[in-house]
Design a protein around this motif. Structure first.
Motif, short mmCIF file in Angstrom:
data_model
loop_
_atom_site.label_atom_id
_atom_site.label_comp_id
_atom_site.label_asym_id
_atom_site.label_seq_id
_atom_site.Cartn_x
_atom_site.Cartn_y
_atom_site.Cartn_z
N THR A 134 7.53 -7.16 12.76
CA THR A 134 7.30 -5.73 13.00
C THR A 134 7.49 -4.93 11.72
O THR A 134 6.67 -4.06 11.39
CB THR A 134 8.26 -5.22 14.10
OG1 THR A 134 7.98 -5.92 15.30
CG2 THR A 134 8.10 -3.73 14.32
N ILE A 135 8.53 -5.23 10.98
CA ILE A 135 8.78 -4.53 9.71
C ILE A 135 7.68 -4.85 8.70
O ILE A 135 7.20 -3.96 7.99
CB ILE A 135 10.18 -4.88 9.17
CG1 ILE A 135 11.25 -4.27 10.08
CG2 ILE A 135 10.35 -4.42 7.72
CD1 ILE A 135 12.66 -4.75 9.80
N ALA A 136 7.27 -6.11 8.63
CA ALA A 136 6.22 -6.50 7.68
C ALA A 136 4.91 -5.76 7.97
O ALA A 136 4.31 -5.17 7.07
CB ALA A 136 6.00 -8.01 7.73
N LEU A 137 4.48 -5.75 9.22
CA LEU A 137 3.22 -5.09 9.57
C LEU A 137 3.32 -3.57 9.45
O LEU A 137 2.42 -2.92 8.91
CB LEU A 137 2.79 -5.49 10.98
CG LEU A 137 2.36 -6.95 11.14
CD1 LEU A 137 2.27 -7.32 12.61
CD2 LEU A 137 1.04 -7.21 10.42
N GLY A 138 4.41 -3.01 9.93
CA GLY A 138 4.58 -1.56 9.84
C GLY A 138 4.72 -1.09 8.41
O GLY A 138 4.12 -0.08 8.02
N GLY A 139 5.49 -1.80 7.63
CA GLY A 139 5.66 -1.44 6.23
C GLY A 139 4.37 -1.55 5.44
O GLY A 139 4.06 -0.69 4.61
N GLU A 191 -3.18 -2.70 -6.74
CA GLU A 191 -1.74 -2.84 -7.05
C GLU A 191 -0.91 -2.64 -5.78
O GLU A 191 0.06 -3.37 -5.55
CB GLU A 191 -1.32 -1.84 -8.13
CG GLU A 191 -1.87 -2.16 -9.50
CD GLU A 191 -1.44 -1.13 -10.54
OE1 GLU A 191 -0.32 -0.59 -10.44
OE2 GLU A 191 -2.24 -0.89 -11.46
N VAL A 192 -1.27 -1.65 -5.00
CA VAL A 192 -0.54 -1.40 -3.75
C VAL A 192 -0.71 -2.58 -2.82
O VAL A 192 0.26 -3.05 -2.20
CB VAL A 192 -1.02 -0.09 -3.07
CG1 VAL A 192 -0.35 0.09 -1.71
CG2 VAL A 192 -0.75 1.11 -3.97
N ARG A 193 -1.93 -3.08 -2.70
CA ARG A 193 -2.21 -4.22 -1.82
C ARG A 193 -1.35 -5.41 -2.21
O ARG A 193 -0.70 -6.03 -1.37
CB ARG A 193 -3.70 -4.57 -1.91
CG ARG A 193 -4.13 -5.69 -1.01
CD ARG A 193 -5.64 -5.91 -1.23
NE ARG A 193 -6.25 -6.75 -0.25
CZ ARG A 193 -6.61 -8.02 -0.48
NH1 ARG A 193 -6.37 -8.58 -1.65
NH2 ARG A 193 -7.19 -8.71 0.47
N ALA A 194 -1.35 -5.76 -3.49
CA ALA A 194 -0.57 -6.92 -3.95
C ALA A 194 0.92 -6.73 -3.69
O ALA A 194 1.58 -7.63 -3.15
CB ALA A 194 -0.83 -7.16 -5.44
N ALA A 195 1.44 -5.57 -4.04
CA ALA A 195 2.88 -5.31 -3.84
C ALA A 195 3.23 -5.29 -2.36
O ALA A 195 4.26 -5.85 -1.95
CB ALA A 195 3.26 -3.99 -4.50
N ALA A 196 2.39 -4.65 -1.55
CA ALA A 196 2.69 -4.55 -0.11
C ALA A 196 2.63 -5.90 0.58
O ALA A 196 3.49 -6.23 1.40
CB ALA A 196 1.72 -3.57 0.56
N VAL A 197 1.63 -6.70 0.26
CA VAL A 197 1.50 -8.02 0.88
C VAL A 197 2.67 -8.91 0.43
O VAL A 197 3.26 -9.62 1.25
CB VAL A 197 0.13 -8.66 0.57
CG1 VAL A 197 0.10 -10.13 0.96
CG2 VAL A 197 -0.98 -7.88 1.28
N ASP A 198 3.01 -8.88 -0.86
CA ASP A 198 4.16 -9.67 -1.34
C ASP A 198 5.44 -9.25 -0.63
O ASP A 198 6.24 -10.10 -0.20
CB ASP A 198 4.33 -9.53 -2.85
CG ASP A 198 3.29 -10.31 -3.64
OD1 ASP A 198 2.57 -11.16 -3.05
OD2 ASP A 198 3.16 -10.06 -4.87
N ALA A 199 5.65 -7.94 -0.47
CA ALA A 199 6.86 -7.45 0.21
C ALA A 199 6.86 -7.87 1.68
O ALA A 199 7.91 -8.26 2.22
CB ALA A 199 6.96 -5.93 0.08
#
Length: 178
Positions: free
Chosen positions: A143-148, A163-171
């Motif tokens: 839930t946190i991964a998808l929502g974040g 850059e956002v995509r890479a950082a968000a997917v890694d996080a």
């Protein structure tokens, strides 16, 4: 004639989306939209029988694309979490204005039955990421991964999307423990 009807319909949707984002769905009347378009309210009724119909027409592409994305992800055997998260980011990014509208107008859109669909996608994508009936700790991480990931599309809208995509997917993957 059909082209003019289609153009007016598309312009009405664009103006309505802009006003809904600025003022909110409930505080935007069909008269406000007609005035901004420079047409009469009856002319707007020719294209949309109600504000609810207009709202649905704006949200419908998100619903259709979301249903297609989730179904395609579910159809892949052994779906790779990175691919699922990247696809989810791309989907959210493509519809970021409508996603922003959903977040800002959650109650109004819930009344139209549009929010339940989005929550269903999250449940189905969570199952792809952590399995069916996961322990609470895994379900919470999904839930946190998808929502974040979805939030990053809106919060970092002015940053370079790759850059956002890479950082968000890694996080998100880190959150899932992968």
């Amino acid at each position: 004639m059909a082209r003019a009807k289609s153009d007016t319909r598309a312009r009405a949707q664009a103006v309505a989306k802009e006003l809904f984002l600025q003022q909110g769905v409930r505080r935007t009347s069909l008269q406000d939209i007609a005035d901004r378009l420079g047409i009469t309210k009856p002319a707007l009724y020719y294209h949309f029988s109600s504000r609810d119909e207009l709202v649905r027409s704006i949200v419908q592409p998100l619903i259709e694309d979301g249903d297609a994305f989730v179904a395609a992800a579910e159809a892949r055997p052994d779906a790779d979490p990175r691919a699922v998260l990247e696809g989810y980011f791309d989907f959210q990014f493509a519809h970021r204005e409508v996603v922003s509208l959903l977040i800002g107008e959650l109650v109004a859109l819930a009344d139209l039955g549009l929010v339940g669909r989005v929550l269903d996608w999250r449940t189905r994508l969570s199952a792809l990421l952590v399995g069916e009936d996961p322990p609470l700790s895994a379900a919470t991480r999904a839930t946190i991964a998808l929502g974040g990931l979805a939030d990053c599309v809106l919060v970092f809208a002015d940053e370079p999307v790759e850059e956002v995509r890479a950082a968000a997917v890694d996080a998100a993957l880190d959150t899932l423990g992968r």
